[in-house]
Design a protein around this motif. Structure first.
Motif, PDB file in Angstrom:
ATOM      1  N   ILE A 233       6.464 -82.390 -19.764  1.00 39.92           N
ATOM      2  CA  ILE A 233       6.399 -81.317 -18.776  1.00 39.92           C
ATOM      3  C   ILE A 233       5.019 -80.677 -18.886  1.00 39.92           C
ATOM      4  O   ILE A 233       4.609 -80.219 -19.952  1.00 39.92           O
ATOM      5  N   ASP A 235       2.023 -78.000 -17.496  1.00 38.13           N
ATOM      6  CA  ASP A 235       1.761 -76.732 -16.822  1.00 38.13           C
ATOM      7  C   ASP A 235       0.327 -76.326 -17.136  1.00 38.13           C
ATOM      8  O   ASP A 235      -0.108 -76.402 -18.292  1.00 38.13           O
ATOM      9  N   VAL A 240       3.410 -78.740 -22.098  1.00 36.45           N
ATOM     10  CA  VAL A 240       4.100 -77.578 -22.655  1.00 36.45           C
ATOM     11  C   VAL A 240       5.439 -77.954 -23.290  1.00 36.45           C
ATOM     12  O   VAL A 240       6.005 -77.170 -24.052  1.00 36.45           O
ATOM     13  N   ARG A 241       5.955 -79.133 -22.967  1.00 40.55           N
ATOM     14  CA  ARG A 241       7.194 -79.598 -23.603  1.00 40.55           C
ATOM     15  C   ARG A 241       7.226 -81.118 -23.529  1.00 40.55           C
ATOM     16  O   ARG A 241       6.837 -81.698 -22.511  1.00 40.55           O
ATOM     17  N   LEU A 248      15.257 -82.465 -24.957  1.00 39.17           N
ATOM     18  CA  LEU A 248      14.917 -81.334 -24.102  1.00 39.17           C
ATOM     19  C   LEU A 248      16.156 -80.544 -23.697  1.00 39.17           C
ATOM     20  O   LEU A 248      16.110 -79.313 -23.614  1.00 39.17           O
ATOM     21  N   GLY A 251      17.272 -78.504 -26.728  1.00 40.66           N
ATOM     22  CA  GLY A 251      16.385 -77.384 -26.997  1.00 40.66           C
ATOM     23  C   GLY A 251      16.544 -76.909 -28.427  1.00 40.66           C
ATOM     24  O   GLY A 251      16.734 -77.687 -29.356  1.00 40.66           O
ATOM     25  N   VAL A 328      15.934 -76.859 -17.661  1.00 45.14           N
ATOM     26  CA  VAL A 328      14.837 -76.808 -18.633  1.00 45.14           C
ATOM     27  C   VAL A 328      13.508 -76.639 -17.909  1.00 45.14           C
ATOM     28  O   VAL A 328      12.663 -75.814 -18.294  1.00 45.14           O
ATOM     29  N   PHE A 329      13.316 -77.404 -16.838  1.00 44.50           N
ATOM     30  CA  PHE A 329      12.063 -77.340 -16.087  1.00 44.50           C
ATOM     31  C   PHE A 329      11.836 -75.947 -15.507  1.00 44.50           C
ATOM     32  O   PHE A 329      10.725 -75.399 -15.585  1.00 44.50           O
ATOM     33  N   GLU A 331      13.087 -73.129 -16.573  1.00 45.27           N
ATOM     34  CA  GLU A 331      12.818 -72.183 -17.658  1.00 45.27           C
ATOM     35  C   GLU A 331      11.339 -72.169 -18.010  1.00 45.27           C
ATOM     36  O   GLU A 331      10.764 -71.119 -18.334  1.00 45.27           O
ATOM     37  N   ILE A 332      10.713 -73.348 -17.966  1.00 50.42           N
ATOM     38  CA  ILE A 332       9.313 -73.481 -18.370  1.00 50.42           C
ATOM     39  C   ILE A 332       8.369 -73.112 -17.239  1.00 50.42           C
ATOM     40  O   ILE A 332       7.402 -72.356 -17.428  1.00 50.42           O
ATOM     41  N   SER A 333       8.633 -73.635 -16.041  1.00 46.61           N
ATOM     42  CA  SER A 333       7.696 -73.472 -14.925  1.00 46.61           C
ATOM     43  C   SER A 333       7.996 -72.278 -14.048  1.00 46.61           C
ATOM     44  O   SER A 333       7.197 -71.940 -13.174  1.00 46.61           O
TER      45      SER A 333
END
Length: 338
Positions: A233, A235, A240-241, A248, A251, A328-329, A331-333
């Motif tokens: 992932i 960013d 970042v992951r 993933l 987590g 998950v995506f 949460e990150i982006s």
């Protein structure tokens, strides 16, 4: 489309990584308008960093999925990996060689499928595939791959007039034509009907089984979760992951779960929130559709049942699951449009 088809044959492969990227940096000279509107993005050299120290390894016989919001750096990363752009710094190895200025021999071992075109717009699909086929020493049989992907049914139409899904099928056939050892796929299932998607997924699995290294980008996160062996992932130009889908999704806490439920009437969400602890979040998805997410235990389920009894609400549906790759995506982006 015919899915009963013998596996395509692949040439010699080794244990070498398909793609190896270490500390990749790619900077661009911004336009005057961009620099005026985004001064915070201009570094001391007067350039913009599209990629900032990104590292990635895509292995043979695996599907490596690259995810990121628009502008995250996916396209630039792949352009450097394919030899279409020269890195500012860092190293990129494609089948053990520098792809920038690659020899025809190296390029013949790589298949590239671009979502946004790259196909001659005035040609019809089968003549185009026959032309591409003539460039390889041991190509696939055009009629065979065209039948597999249902291309004969729209061969009377030029590329320009094809639907998005039809163009994707032609682009995939073109990428496969030379029996590549590395396959870059950009949104391979975009615009496809369910039958076509299944055939494309089947082809991707077959290529993987033959030892082809597959680097795939998609905005369809269900497809990514279904296909990926490894996920990166991205960013702001960096990873970042990274991990397998299972890693993933787990987590930091494998007990993180999601309970979605639909009610026949509106829920008093504040009353239910007051019952729940800080480890559980109530999400109002739409209308009478809700979700509980977090540390779900039998006690939490009991609290939900008790509150629904108090409000005299009977669930129309209940579904308990682990979070998805899309969760998950986001949460990150973030959930905002970029």
């Amino acid at each position: 489309m015919n899915s009963s088809h013998p596996h395509f044959q692949l040439g010699n492969t080794s244990a070498l990584a398909a793609v190896q990227i270490d500390s990749l940096v790619k900077e661009f000279k911004p336009t005057r308008d961009f620099a005026q509107k985004n001064p915070e993005k201009i570094n001391e050299r007067g350039t913009v960093s599209a990629i900032d120290g990104l590292s990635l390894t895509a292995h043979r016989g695996e599907v490596c999925v690259l995810l990121g919001a628009n502008g995250a750096g996916k396209t630039t990363t792949l352009a450097c990996a394919q030899g279409l752009q020269k890195p500012t710094s860092g190293t990129v190895q494609l089948l053990g060689e520098n792809p920038w200025g690659a020899s025809p021999e190296l390029r013949a071992r790589v298949g590239i499928m671009l979502q946004d075109g790259g196909l001659p717009q005035a040609m019809r699909p089968i003549p185009l595939l026959k032309h591409i086929s003539s460039m390889y020493q041991n190509p696939l049989k055009v009629d065979e791959i065209a039948e597999r992907l249902g291309i004969h049914s729209f061969n009377g139409t030029t590329i320009r007039r094809l639907s998005g899904g039809q163009k994707q099928r032609v682009a995939l056939a073109a990428a496969l034509m030379g029996r590549p050892e590395v396959l870059f796929l950009d949104e391979p299932s975009a615009g496809l009907d369910p039958q076509s998607r299944n055939v494309v997924f089947e082809i991707i699995r077959e290529q993987k089984e033959k030892g082809v290294g597959i680097i795939l980008t998609t905005h369809l996160l269900d497809d990514a979760q279904r296909l990926a062996d490894d996920v990166y992932i991205v960013d702001a130009g960096t990873v970042v992951r990274h991990g397998s889908v299972q890693e993933l999704l787990a987590g930091e806490d494998s007990n993180h779960k999601r309970l979605t439920f639909t009610l026949a009437d509106k829920l008093n969400t504040q009353r239910l929130t007051d019952r729940l602890g800080s480890d559980v979040t109530l999400i109002h998805l739409s209308d009478h559709h809700y979700a509980l997410e977090g540390q779900l235990s039998p006690g939490v389920i009991a609290q939900l049942g008790a509150e629904l009894e108090q409000q005299n609400l009977m669930p129309v549906s209940l579904e308990l699951s682990q979070r998805t790759l899309e969760d998950v995506f986001l949460e990150i982006s973030g959930r905002d449009i970029q």
